[in-house]
Design an enzyme around this catalytic site. Sequence first.
Site, PDB file in Angstrom:
ATOM      1  N   SER A 117       2.951 -24.824  -5.754  1.00 19.18           N
ATOM      2  CA  SER A 117       3.447 -23.500  -6.165  1.00 19.18           C
ATOM      3  C   SER A 117       3.350 -22.492  -5.017  1.00 19.18           C
ATOM      4  O   SER A 117       2.521 -22.629  -4.114  1.00 19.18           O
ATOM      5  CB  SER A 117       2.632 -22.966  -7.341  1.00 19.18           C
ATOM      6  OG  SER A 117       2.675 -23.854  -8.428  1.00 19.18           O
TER       7      SER A 117
HETATM    8  N1  SAH Z   1      -0.807 -26.894  -9.544  1.00 19.67           N
HETATM    9  C1  SAH Z   1       0.003 -27.649  -8.626  1.00 19.67           C
HETATM   10  C2  SAH Z   1       1.474 -27.401  -8.862  1.00 19.67           C
HETATM   11  C3  SAH Z   1       2.198 -28.672  -8.973  1.00 19.67           C
HETATM   12  S1  SAH Z   1       3.815 -28.586  -9.674  1.00 19.67           S
HETATM   13  C4  SAH Z   1      -0.401 -27.389  -7.200  1.00 19.67           C
HETATM   14  O1  SAH Z   1      -1.257 -26.520  -6.961  1.00 19.67           O
HETATM   15  O2  SAH Z   1       0.104 -28.064  -6.296  1.00 19.67           O
HETATM   16  C5  SAH Z   1       3.509 -29.035 -11.355  1.00 19.67           C
HETATM   17  C6  SAH Z   1       2.885 -30.390 -11.582  1.00 19.67           C
HETATM   18  O3  SAH Z   1       2.861 -30.606 -12.992  1.00 19.67           O
HETATM   19  C7  SAH Z   1       3.660 -31.576 -10.998  1.00 19.67           C
HETATM   20  O4  SAH Z   1       2.819 -32.300 -10.162  1.00 19.67           O
HETATM   21  C8  SAH Z   1       4.066 -32.393 -12.221  1.00 19.67           C
HETATM   22  O5  SAH Z   1       4.049 -33.784 -12.006  1.00 19.67           O
HETATM   23  C9  SAH Z   1       2.986 -31.988 -13.225  1.00 19.67           C
HETATM   24  N2  SAH Z   1       3.334 -32.197 -14.627  1.00 19.67           N
HETATM   25  C10 SAH Z   1       4.509 -31.975 -15.251  1.00 19.67           C
HETATM   26  N3  SAH Z   1       4.407 -32.276 -16.566  1.00 19.67           N
HETATM   27  C11 SAH Z   1       3.107 -32.687 -16.764  1.00 19.67           C
HETATM   28  C12 SAH Z   1       2.365 -33.137 -17.895  1.00 19.67           C
HETATM   29  N4  SAH Z   1       2.909 -33.235 -19.108  1.00 19.67           N
HETATM   30  N5  SAH Z   1       1.082 -33.471 -17.721  1.00 19.67           N
HETATM   31  C13 SAH Z   1       0.485 -33.400 -16.515  1.00 19.67           C
HETATM   32  N6  SAH Z   1       1.135 -32.987 -15.401  1.00 19.67           N
HETATM   33  C14 SAH Z   1       2.433 -32.635 -15.529  1.00 19.67           C
END
Ligand code: SAH
Length: 231
Positions: free
Chosen positions: A80
């Site tokens: 993000s």
């Molecule tokens: N907090 C992260 C942002 C990653 S983007 C960071 O600091 O890098 C959002 C993430 O949510 C992705 O890696 C995606 O695979 C995950 N995601 C999406 N749906 C999900 C679910 N149902 N359960 C767990 N993770 C999920």
Amino acid sequence: MIYLFLTHDPPGLNHERNYQRKFSQRRNELVEGIREKGIGDEQVLMAIQAVPRHLFMDTALERKAYEDTALPISCGQTISQPFTVAAQTELLEVKKGSKILEIGTGSGYQAAILCHMGAEVYSVERHEFLYQNAKKLLSTLGYRATLKLGDGTVGWSAYAPYDGIVVTAGAPVVPEDLIGQLKIGGMLVVPVGSQKSQQMIRVIRESEESFREEKLQNFKFVPLIGEKGWG
Ligand code: SAH
């Protein structure tokens, strides 16, 4: 000759120090930018100053690590934008010892920020590759988060209830299971909307049965995929 060795660092070490100094300087600039965009929580800003975001991405992207933008990680996902991480973290009102559940570990950066602020962190990721990577990196950096591979749309009941839950992917609706895993006084921060744009929602559990919902700014996240997400 020996004297020379004792008083001069090897050139490699000097280079490494300059490199680290450069990143620290860029982090300062990033923090000032985020402050100007409206983040006032000093604890959050100090965490952004401290956590080496460049280690949470491919080295080819390192030079962009302290620009205020989202960047690609593996599996078609993104780390993000720092402002977004700061905004979600500020909304959680994290205190030392707060028990926080994150849905969407991704790179592990948001989890590291929460750990740095003294929270007890639980985080769920659905992609095995990202889960493994984040687990390794957080442990190497000394951040003690408890991670799980699975579908976070149903929360993580084993460690519930939480002081705060943060969803870092865009949901079609507020995931009901998550509000059920909040302590009284606890807060859920979740972006809700279409797959193109979402509004940040904060749900505060005021009592066993009553919840207050606040609607905040618009953001753009990757979709939350799962049983209670986008299919
Ligand atoms: N907090 C992260 C942002 C990653 S983007 C960071 O600091 O890098 C959002 C993430 O949510 C992705 O890696 C995606 O695979 C995950 N995601 C999406 N749906 C999900 C679910 N149902 N359960 C767990 N993770 C999920």
